[in-house]
Design an enzyme around this catalytic site. Structure first.
Site, PDB file in Angstrom:
ATOM      1  N   LYS A  63      95.289 -97.062  21.327  1.00  0.00           N
ATOM      2  CA  LYS A  63      95.229 -96.365  20.039  1.00  0.00           C
ATOM      3  C   LYS A  63      93.929 -96.672  19.289  1.00  0.00           C
ATOM      4  O   LYS A  63      93.585 -97.826  19.042  1.00  0.00           O
ATOM      5  CB  LYS A  63      96.425 -96.765  19.181  1.00  0.00           C
ATOM      6  CG  LYS A  63      96.549 -95.951  17.918  1.00  0.00           C
ATOM      7  CD  LYS A  63      97.984 -95.825  17.514  1.00  0.00           C
ATOM      8  CE  LYS A  63      98.123 -95.293  16.099  1.00  0.00           C
ATOM      9  NZ  LYS A  63      99.514 -95.050  15.744  1.00  0.00           N
TER      10      LYS A  63
ATOM     11  N   ARG B 179     107.042 -91.642  24.108  1.00  0.00           N
ATOM     12  CA  ARG B 179     106.435 -92.646  25.007  1.00  0.00           C
ATOM     13  C   ARG B 179     106.288 -92.056  26.384  1.00  0.00           C
ATOM     14  O   ARG B 179     107.160 -91.317  26.847  1.00  0.00           O
ATOM     15  CB  ARG B 179     107.337 -93.885  25.122  1.00  0.00           C
ATOM     16  CG  ARG B 179     107.356 -94.751  23.882  1.00  0.00           C
ATOM     17  CD  ARG B 179     106.216 -95.767  23.935  1.00  0.00           C
ATOM     18  NE  ARG B 179     106.244 -96.684  22.805  1.00  0.00           N
ATOM     19  CZ  ARG B 179     105.786 -96.424  21.589  1.00  0.00           C
ATOM     20  NH1 ARG B 179     105.271 -95.246  21.324  1.00  0.00           N
ATOM     21  NH2 ARG B 179     105.853 -97.323  20.643  1.00  0.00           N
TER      22      ARG B 179
ATOM     23  N   ARG C 113     103.028 -94.967  10.538  1.00  0.00           N
ATOM     24  CA  ARG C 113     104.193 -94.075  10.683  1.00  0.00           C
ATOM     25  C   ARG C 113     105.441 -94.902  10.961  1.00  0.00           C
ATOM     26  O   ARG C 113     105.366 -96.012  11.440  1.00  0.00           O
ATOM     27  CB  ARG C 113     103.977 -93.097  11.846  1.00  0.00           C
ATOM     28  CG  ARG C 113     103.051 -91.942  11.508  1.00  0.00           C
ATOM     29  CD  ARG C 113     102.980 -90.963  12.674  1.00  0.00           C
ATOM     30  NE  ARG C 113     104.210 -90.230  12.846  1.00  0.00           N
ATOM     31  CZ  ARG C 113     104.874 -90.135  14.006  1.00  0.00           C
ATOM     32  NH1 ARG C 113     104.439 -90.739  15.082  1.00  0.00           N
ATOM     33  NH2 ARG C 113     105.991 -89.430  14.083  1.00  0.00           N
TER      34      ARG C 113
HETATM   35  C1  BTN Z   1     100.070 -94.498  12.241  1.00  0.00           C
HETATM   36  O1  BTN Z   1     101.053 -95.250  12.230  1.00  0.00           O
HETATM   37  O2  BTN Z   1      99.568 -94.133  13.303  1.00  0.00           O
HETATM   38  C2  BTN Z   1      99.458 -94.024  10.938  1.00  0.00           C
HETATM   39  C3  BTN Z   1      98.480 -94.987  10.371  1.00  0.00           C
HETATM   40  C4  BTN Z   1      97.828 -94.521   9.093  1.00  0.00           C
HETATM   41  C5  BTN Z   1      96.992 -95.596   8.445  1.00  0.00           C
HETATM   42  C6  BTN Z   1      96.225 -95.066   7.272  1.00  0.00           C
HETATM   43  S1  BTN Z   1      94.998 -96.208   6.711  1.00  0.00           S
HETATM   44  C7  BTN Z   1      94.722 -95.215   5.308  1.00  0.00           C
HETATM   45  C8  BTN Z   1      96.077 -94.769   4.826  1.00  0.00           C
HETATM   46  N1  BTN Z   1      96.680 -95.774   3.974  1.00  0.00           N
HETATM   47  C9  BTN Z   1      97.776 -96.289   4.529  1.00  0.00           C
HETATM   48  O3  BTN Z   1      98.486 -97.175   4.008  1.00  0.00           O
HETATM   49  N2  BTN Z   1      98.023 -95.720   5.716  1.00  0.00           N
HETATM   50  C10 BTN Z   1      97.031 -94.727   6.029  1.00  0.00           C
END
Ligand code: BTN
Length: 320
Positions: free
Chosen positions: A181, A314, A116
């Site tokens: 996380k 946060r 994100r």
């Molecule tokens: C976050 O920042 O919390 C979201 C992370 C999401 C990661 C997943 S892995 C599968 C899919 N492909 C990506 O490039 N991102 C999501």
């Protein structure tokens, strides 16, 4: 011979000589050697001992398309479209942009995994789960408010099905254990705000993260929590058993029916938090979410409501 076929032999964690690998895979020792170099390029630690051959210490838990498919519950199996199990991709969400209803992409590694708010998602080979799912909605993006929170609840339910508890959600959909996380969700939508639209649901779940990845926040993985190895194939099965039915029911039932469950999992309920929105930082008490999944923050100047997008949250007292 592909690097995948070589890895499927080395996955048992035992020593295999170059000669034996060549025979098993029906290729010359030179061809084996070339693929061995590629294995090293994937960031895997390959031991090479004279007289014994090659070994990946501890073996590998590789994804198996057939094992995942045969483990799915019948509802999920009926909803599943094309199912791709890939080696190295840039991002499973990018691969999914060409997909259609119910298509699922999982990969062993992402070279440009996206998180994100423009962040990178660390995606080492055969270590974690990188999964994307495509769903088409007729009612437009507006009907999908709250979907990203609902996906977080589905991930928690999938973890529970694999006996992993103590999991909480940080708005909108970070999956945390004790403030660290464990998983993240990235929804990408295209199409019409009022008409048909396509959503790519990307889920990244840390399972067996190698030591010292470049992650700028506290994190944890499934195997640490389980104090043992949890099969990645079982985790993918559990995720699909939750996510496919959720997506198929969501347009009809919406977030309202999931809101209470989300609130019960809220990591920061009632706590003092700060919300960052561009250059603005707003302090207040986390008062939960409304019926559309928007964040409710009680501030000195009254209640404020935040929708997803570029907002970050946060806890005031910790780094999580
Ligand atoms: C976050 O920042 O919390 C979201 C992370 C999401 C990661 C997943 S892995 C599968 C899919 N492909 C990506 O490039 N991102 C999501």
């Amino acid at each position: 011979m592909t690097v995948e076929s070589l890895l499927s032999v080395l996955a048992d964690g035992k020593f295999h000589s170059g000669e034996q690998l060549g025979e098993t895979l029906g290729v010359s020792r030179t061809a084996v050697w070339k693929q061995i170099k590629k294995v090293e390029g994937l960031g895997l630690v390959l031991e090479s001992v004279k007289g014994k051959g090659y070994c990946i210490r501890g073996g590998l838990d590789l994804l198996s398309r057939s094992a995942i498919q045969s483990g799915l519950a019948s509802e999920a199996r009926d909803l599943l479209g094309d199912f791709l199990v890939l080696g190295t991709v840039d991002s499973t969400n990018t691969v999914a942009t060409d997909g259609a209803q119910g298509d699922v992409i999982v990969a062993e590694q992402q070279t440009a995994g996206r998180g994100r708010r423009g962040r990178q998602w660390q995606s080492p080979f055969a270590s974690n789960i990188y999964l994307s799912l495509v769903w088409e909605f007729a009612g437009g993006a507006a009907a999908l408010e709250g979907l990203s929170l609902a996906v977080g609840v589905a991930v928690v339910d999938a973890l529970a099905a694999c006996s992993l508890g103590g999991v909480a959600l940080k708005w909108p959909n970070d999956v945390l254990v004790d403030g660290r996380k464990l998983a993240g969700v990235l929804l990408e939508m295209s199409g019409d705000a009022a008409g048909p639209c396509k959503v790519i649901v990307g889920v990244g779940l840390n399972v067996n993260m190698p030591a010292a990845p470049a992650i700028d926040q506290p994190w944890v993985d499934v195997n640490t929590l389980a104090m043992g190895t949890v099969s990645r194939n079982q985790l993918v099965i559990a995720l699909l058993n939750q996510l496919l039915p959720l997506l198929s029911h969501y347009e009809r039932s919406g977030f309202a029916s999931i809101r209470e469950r989300w609130l019960a999992l809220n990591a920061f309920q009632g706590e003092q938090v700060f919300v960052t929105l561009g250059d603005e930082v707003i302090v207040g008490h986390m008062a939960g979410v409304d019926g559309s999944g928007a964040l409710l923050l009680d501030t000195v100047s009254g209640r404020r409501v935040f929708n997803g997008g570029e907002v970050s949250l946060r806890r005031v007292t910790s780094g999580a």
